[in-house]
Design an enzyme around this catalytic site. Structure first.
Site, PDB file in Angstrom:
ATOM      1  CE  LYS A 181     106.624 -28.800  65.248  1.00 21.24           C
ATOM      2  NZ  LYS A 181     107.681 -28.679  64.182  1.00 21.24           N
ATOM      3  N   GLY A 234     105.137 -17.702  65.854  1.00 22.62           N
ATOM      4  CA  GLY A 234     105.022 -18.054  64.446  1.00 22.62           C
ATOM      5  C   GLY A 234     103.994 -17.196  63.748  1.00 22.62           C
ATOM      6  CB  SER A 235     102.209 -17.678  60.573  1.00 23.43           C
ATOM      7  OG  SER A 235     101.431 -18.852  60.781  1.00 23.43           O
ATOM      8  N   GLY A 239      98.839 -19.421  64.784  1.00 24.94           N
ATOM      9  CA  GLY A 239      98.484 -19.072  66.150  1.00 24.94           C
ATOM     10  C   GLY A 239      96.988 -19.119  66.389  1.00 24.94           C
ATOM     11  CD  GLU A 255     104.220 -12.369  71.984  1.00 21.32           C
ATOM     12  OE1 GLU A 255     104.161 -11.491  71.084  1.00 21.32           O
ATOM     13  OE2 GLU A 255     103.683 -12.227  73.097  1.00 21.32           O
ATOM     14  CB  CYS A 289     107.954 -11.077  64.410  1.00 20.25           C
ATOM     15  SG  CYS A 289     108.840 -11.168  65.977  1.00 20.25           S
ATOM     16  CD  GLN A 336     109.920 -16.539  54.630  1.00 21.12           C
ATOM     17  OE1 GLN A 336     108.703 -16.715  54.758  1.00 21.12           O
ATOM     18  NE2 GLN A 336     110.487 -15.381  54.892  1.00 21.12           N
ATOM     19  CD  GLU A 390     104.770 -11.060  59.701  1.00 23.31           C
ATOM     20  OE1 GLU A 390     105.570 -10.737  60.591  1.00 23.31           O
ATOM     21  OE2 GLU A 390     103.975 -12.017  59.808  1.00 23.31           O
TER      22      GLU A 390
END
Length: 489
Positions: A181, A234-235, A239, A255, A289, A336, A390
């Site tokens: 996905k 992803g974020s 995660g 990650e 990232c 964003q 971040e």
């Protein structure tokens, strides 16, 4: 409007070797972040029902795919790589239309994805166990590496083909099956990857592709009984949620975020240091990232560095990634854009000085896109939010220090630990940096961004589960399990 709608192509899911519509019959559209009036495509708004069908297909296909000879699996990956390269220009343009990065960056990403397929096609032929000494001369002791089963692959929008490839290729070549996905912002280039694998004669059910929102597809992607492993990029928040949801027996590879520092020492080549900061912080519109979000710089060279960084930043051309001469494309979506502008406001409110950029562009060609000028803050304290959290956008915080140890302490004083760089020629400092920086990847006189497809990728602390690395030969470990055999003679 009707003519525009009919021109928009509809793309389907791939389940058990068939291109199918979502069970709900609903779709969603994606827009070009450089011009939201440009509709990129229409995709299936999948639900849990579609994911469950994909899981069942993958589970069934695993029974035969696991026994396919490794040379045959490799042959399929090689063929898919050739198909990606054959469509390079089309795919690069499509990637830029849906994600926003410059077409040069998109072209490099598609090429790299083909290279990654070929790399794992070759590496898959070397997956092996080991022979062990035995006290019993009549017993042969050895290990086998076997595939896990169904792998759930969930990927982000910022590298929408290269990240999926570095997860899917090692999964397939080791005999696993996949339910994939992609991020809903960038499903088209993910579709092209799956299409290439399908056209390369990958058997039905070995890869299954579903699009749609995480809220409507996410639960079975990580909790279905067929899932043996989940690989996610992803974020950090997402995660953590996945890590809580998976079953005890499900292998997880996450990650996540980063707050990557570039330390500039007083012996550094300042022009080179500026180039590293600009490349790491503003290339890909800061949406990496591993992007450089903090520059920690010695007091003696601070003013010279800032002057040159501001000058270089002002020279960057912001615009549509498909246009010639553009250095910085739009942000990937409205969320964003809002996030970056919010952090610019936060930095100002915290007392940092915005010396360049940080403005939304809305006039002329910018009117229908998510554009912002690259920003540089100075006078940043290490505990400010812009130095801790971040941002995932083109914002660099410059932090002045008076000693190498102070620079190291500040570099490590964040919750993340993905990538870090230092600009110096002094070997003692370099070795101290390598040994004491709390990150999974270390760069010496190189930008924090960028990684070789044949080298391990991953972080520590809140940047990763730090269980298994992506990329390189090490990535194969995540997709295989060891079986120990005692063979009596």
């Amino acid at each position: 409007m009707a003519a525009t709608e009919t021109a928009v192509q509809t793309f389907k899911n791939l389940i058990n070797g068939e291109w199918v519509e979502a069970a709900s019959g609903e779709t969603f559209t994606t827009m070009n972040p450089a011009n939201v009036k440009d509709t990129v495509g229409r995709f299936q708004a999948s639900t849990e029902e579609d994911v469950i069908q994909a899981m069942e297909a993958a589970e069934q296909a695993f029974k035969t795919w696991r026994h396919v000879p490794p040379t045959k699996r490799a042959e399929i990956l090689y063929k898919a790589a050739d198909l990606l390269e054959a469509g390079l220009e089309q795919y690069a343009e499509e990637l830029t239309r849906e994600e926003g990065k410059t077409v040069a960056s998109s072209r490099m990403e598609v090429k790299r994805s083909a290279q990654t397929l070929r790399y794992y096609a070759s590496e898959g032929l070397n997956v092996s166990g080991e022979t062990l000494p035995s006290d019993d001369a009549t017993t042969f002791v050895y290990t086998r590496k076997e595939p896990l089963g169904v792998i759930s692959v969930i990927t982000p929008w910022n590298f929408p083909i290269s990240i999926p490839v570095r997860k899917i290729a090692p999964a397939l070549v080791t005999g696993n099956t996949v339910v994939f996905k992609p991020a809903s912002n960038t499903p088209l280039i993910a579709y092209r990857l799956v299409e290439a694998l399908h056209q390369a004669d990958l058997p039905a059910g070995v890869i299954n592709f579903v699009t749609g929102s995480a809220s409507k597809t996410g639960v079975p992607l990580v909790t279905h009984s067929a899932v043996k492993a989940v690989t996610f990029t992803g974020s950090t928040g997402a995660g953590e949620k996945i890590n809580r949801q998976v079953r005890l027996s499900t292998r997880v590879q996450l990650e996540l975020g980063g707050k990557n520092p570039l330390i500039v020492m007083d012996d550094a080549n300042i022009d080179h240091a500026v180039e590293l900061a600009v490349k790491g912080g503003f290339e890909l519109t800061g949406q990496a990232c591993t992007g450089t979000s903090r520059v920690i710089i010695m007091d003696a060279v601070h003013d010279e560095f800032v002057e040159k960084l501001v000058e270089k930043t002002k020279q960057l051309k912001v615009g549509n990634g498909l246009s010639k001469g553009v250095d910085v494309g739009p942000l990937a979506n409205e969320s964003q854009l809002r996030n970056v502008l919010d952090y610019v406001a936060i930095g100002k409110a915290e007392g940092a000085e915005l010396v360049v950029g940080g403005e939304q562009l809305t006039d002329g060609d910018y009117a229908n896109g998510y554009y912002v000028t690259p920003a540089v803050f100075v006078g940043v304290a290490p505990d400010m939010r812009i130095a801790q959290e971040e941002i995932f956008g083109p914002v660099i915080s410059v932090i002045r220090v008076s000693s190498f140890q102070e620079a190291m302490d500040i570099a490590n004083d964040v919750e993340f630990g993905l990538s870090a760089a230092i600009c110096t020629s002094e070997s003692g400092r370099i070795q101290h940096f390598i040994q004491n920086i709390e990150t999974g990847m270390v760069k010496i006189n190189r930008p924090t961004t960028g990684n070789a497809y044949n080298a391990p990728f991953g972080g520590v602390k809140m940047s990763s589960t730090a269980t298994y690395r992506e990329s390189g030969r090490a990535a194969l470990d995540f997709y295989t399990q060891i079986k120990t055999v005692y063979h009596g003679i």
